[in-house]
Design a protein around this motif. Structure first.
Motif, PDB file in Angstrom:
ATOM      1  N   THR A  10     -18.002 -27.508  27.572  1.00  0.00           N
ATOM      2  CA  THR A  10     -17.293 -26.459  26.837  1.00  0.00           C
ATOM      3  C   THR A  10     -16.013 -26.014  27.550  1.00  0.00           C
ATOM      4  O   THR A  10     -14.917 -26.076  26.968  1.00  0.00           O
ATOM      5  CB  THR A  10     -18.229 -25.243  26.604  1.00  0.00           C
ATOM      6  N   GLU A  27      -6.754 -19.728  18.269  1.00  0.00           N
ATOM      7  CA  GLU A  27      -7.421 -21.004  17.952  1.00  0.00           C
ATOM      8  C   GLU A  27      -8.355 -21.409  19.104  1.00  0.00           C
ATOM      9  O   GLU A  27      -9.414 -21.983  18.872  1.00  0.00           O
ATOM     10  CB  GLU A  27      -6.372 -22.083  17.695  1.00  0.00           C
ATOM     11  N   VAL A  29      -9.935 -19.300  21.026  1.00  0.00           N
ATOM     12  CA  VAL A  29     -11.109 -18.430  20.876  1.00  0.00           C
ATOM     13  C   VAL A  29     -12.042 -19.025  19.818  1.00  0.00           C
ATOM     14  O   VAL A  29     -13.259 -19.117  20.004  1.00  0.00           O
ATOM     15  CB  VAL A  29     -10.679 -16.989  20.492  1.00  0.00           C
ATOM     16  N   ALA A  30     -11.435 -19.468  18.716  1.00  0.00           N
ATOM     17  CA  ALA A  30     -12.245 -20.071  17.642  1.00  0.00           C
ATOM     18  C   ALA A  30     -12.951 -21.328  18.135  1.00  0.00           C
ATOM     19  O   ALA A  30     -14.111 -21.574  17.793  1.00  0.00           O
ATOM     20  CB  ALA A  30     -11.356 -20.398  16.446  1.00  0.00           C
ATOM     21  N   ARG A  32     -14.030 -22.001  21.144  1.00  0.00           N
ATOM     22  CA  ARG A  32     -15.209 -21.628  21.943  1.00  0.00           C
ATOM     23  C   ARG A  32     -16.392 -21.290  21.014  1.00  0.00           C
ATOM     24  O   ARG A  32     -17.521 -21.713  21.244  1.00  0.00           O
ATOM     25  CB  ARG A  32     -14.881 -20.416  22.825  1.00  0.00           C
ATOM     26  N   GLU A  33     -16.100 -20.567  19.919  1.00  0.00           N
ATOM     27  CA  GLU A  33     -17.170 -20.214  18.964  1.00  0.00           C
ATOM     28  C   GLU A  33     -17.732 -21.466  18.289  1.00  0.00           C
ATOM     29  O   GLU A  33     -18.936 -21.580  18.068  1.00  0.00           O
ATOM     30  CB  GLU A  33     -16.632 -19.228  17.917  1.00  0.00           C
ATOM     31  N   VAL A  34     -16.836 -22.399  17.992  1.00  0.00           N
ATOM     32  CA  VAL A  34     -17.272 -23.664  17.371  1.00  0.00           C
ATOM     33  C   VAL A  34     -18.258 -24.384  18.291  1.00  0.00           C
ATOM     34  O   VAL A  34     -19.318 -24.840  17.860  1.00  0.00           O
ATOM     35  CB  VAL A  34     -16.038 -24.563  17.072  1.00  0.00           C
ATOM     36  N   GLU A  36     -20.073 -23.033  20.713  1.00  0.00           N
ATOM     37  CA  GLU A  36     -21.312 -22.248  20.834  1.00  0.00           C
ATOM     38  C   GLU A  36     -22.218 -22.509  19.636  1.00  0.00           C
ATOM     39  O   GLU A  36     -23.420 -22.733  19.796  1.00  0.00           O
ATOM     40  CB  GLU A  36     -20.982 -20.759  20.961  1.00  0.00           C
ATOM     41  N   ASP A  37     -21.622 -22.500  18.429  1.00  0.00           N
ATOM     42  CA  ASP A  37     -22.420 -22.759  17.220  1.00  0.00           C
ATOM     43  C   ASP A  37     -22.966 -24.185  17.231  1.00  0.00           C
ATOM     44  O   ASP A  37     -24.100 -24.429  16.826  1.00  0.00           O
ATOM     45  CB  ASP A  37     -21.571 -22.558  15.953  1.00  0.00           C
ATOM     46  N   TYR A  38     -22.143 -25.099  17.701  1.00  0.00           N
ATOM     47  CA  TYR A  38     -22.552 -26.509  17.730  1.00  0.00           C
ATOM     48  C   TYR A  38     -23.822 -26.679  18.562  1.00  0.00           C
ATOM     49  O   TYR A  38     -24.759 -27.367  18.168  1.00  0.00           O
ATOM     50  CB  TYR A  38     -21.420 -27.336  18.317  1.00  0.00           C
ATOM     51  N   LYS A  40     -26.010 -24.404  19.194  1.00  0.00           N
ATOM     52  CA  LYS A  40     -27.133 -23.698  18.558  1.00  0.00           C
ATOM     53  C   LYS A  40     -27.688 -24.511  17.400  1.00  0.00           C
ATOM     54  O   LYS A  40     -28.880 -24.712  17.272  1.00  0.00           O
ATOM     55  CB  LYS A  40     -26.642 -22.345  18.010  1.00  0.00           C
TER      56      LYS A  40
END
Ligand SMILES: CC(C)(COP(=O)(O)OP(=O)(O)OC[C@H]1O[C@@H](n2cnc3c(N)ncnc32)[C@H](O)[C@@H]1OP(=O)(O)O)[C@@H](O)C(=O)NCCC(=O)NCCS
Length: 155
Positions: A10, A27, A29-30, A32-34, A36-38, A40
């Motif tokens: 990551t 972008e 920040v987005a 990092r969220e992508v 994290e979701d991936y 999960k």
């Protein structure tokens, strides 16, 4: 070596993406969220993210997925090659891998979204040379003067 990403990728991949100097802070920040979701949800939605590495070093990556509520439409959401590795054919190999895997999984169409900003002209040229053509352009989508350009290729 091309492999699926793991959680330890990551931070290095966000740093690689930032260092290309193409992406805005929001972008990143987005992204990092992508990731994290991936980690999960991962394969439950069919998402895939592959990284090309040399030793411990990530050289480039691509993130793609089937589009919900479509039959065989896929989208590349992120692709980036490390600044000092660009123009050596890695991006081409990553896109070829996406196309092959999407085809194997009954993909018909592959979409790639990008920006209309001048600094993305070389990126748009990269997609055109790989057989993609512009199917839509929404002006001012990301911000005033920064439109959404969607490239498409029939697989
Ligand atoms: C776009 C990108 C993924 C292409 O990967 P790459 O490994 O540099 O591409 P390849 O070496 O396979 O292909 C090079 C071709 O891409 C184009 N290109 C795109 N960006 C380029 C760059 N920064 N430097 C050189 N060529 C680039 C050129 O048309 C070049 O054509 P050529 O082979 O005839 O010289 C990579 O340059 C990159 O990460 N760019 C910054 C981030 C970005 O734009 N991501 C996509 C957001 S939608």
């Amino acid at each position: 070596m091309l492999r699926l990403i793991v959680p330890a990728d990551t931070i290095p991949l966000i740093e690689l993406t930032a260092a290309t100097e193409y992406f805005k802070p929001l972008e990143l920040v987005a992204l990092r969220e992508v990731f994290e979701d991936y980690f999960k949800e991962e394969f439950s939605f069919g998402h895939r993210c592959y990284v090309e590495t040399e030793g411990d070093q990530p050289l480039g990556y691509v993130y793609f997925a089937p589009v919900p509520m479509t039959e065989g439409t896929w989208c590349v959401y992120w692709i980036a090659v490390a600044k000092d590795q660009q123009s050596r054919g890695l991006g081409t190999r990553l896109i070829a891998h996406v196309e092959a895997e999407a085809r194997e999984r009954n993909g018909r169409l592959l979409l790639i979204e990008t920006s209309s900003l001048t600094r993305y002209e070389s990126t748009r040229e990269f997609y055109r040379k790989r057989g993609y053509s512009v199917t839509s352009h929404i002006p001012d989508y990301y911000a005033d003067g920064d439109g959404l350009v969607v490239f498409c290729k029939r697989l």
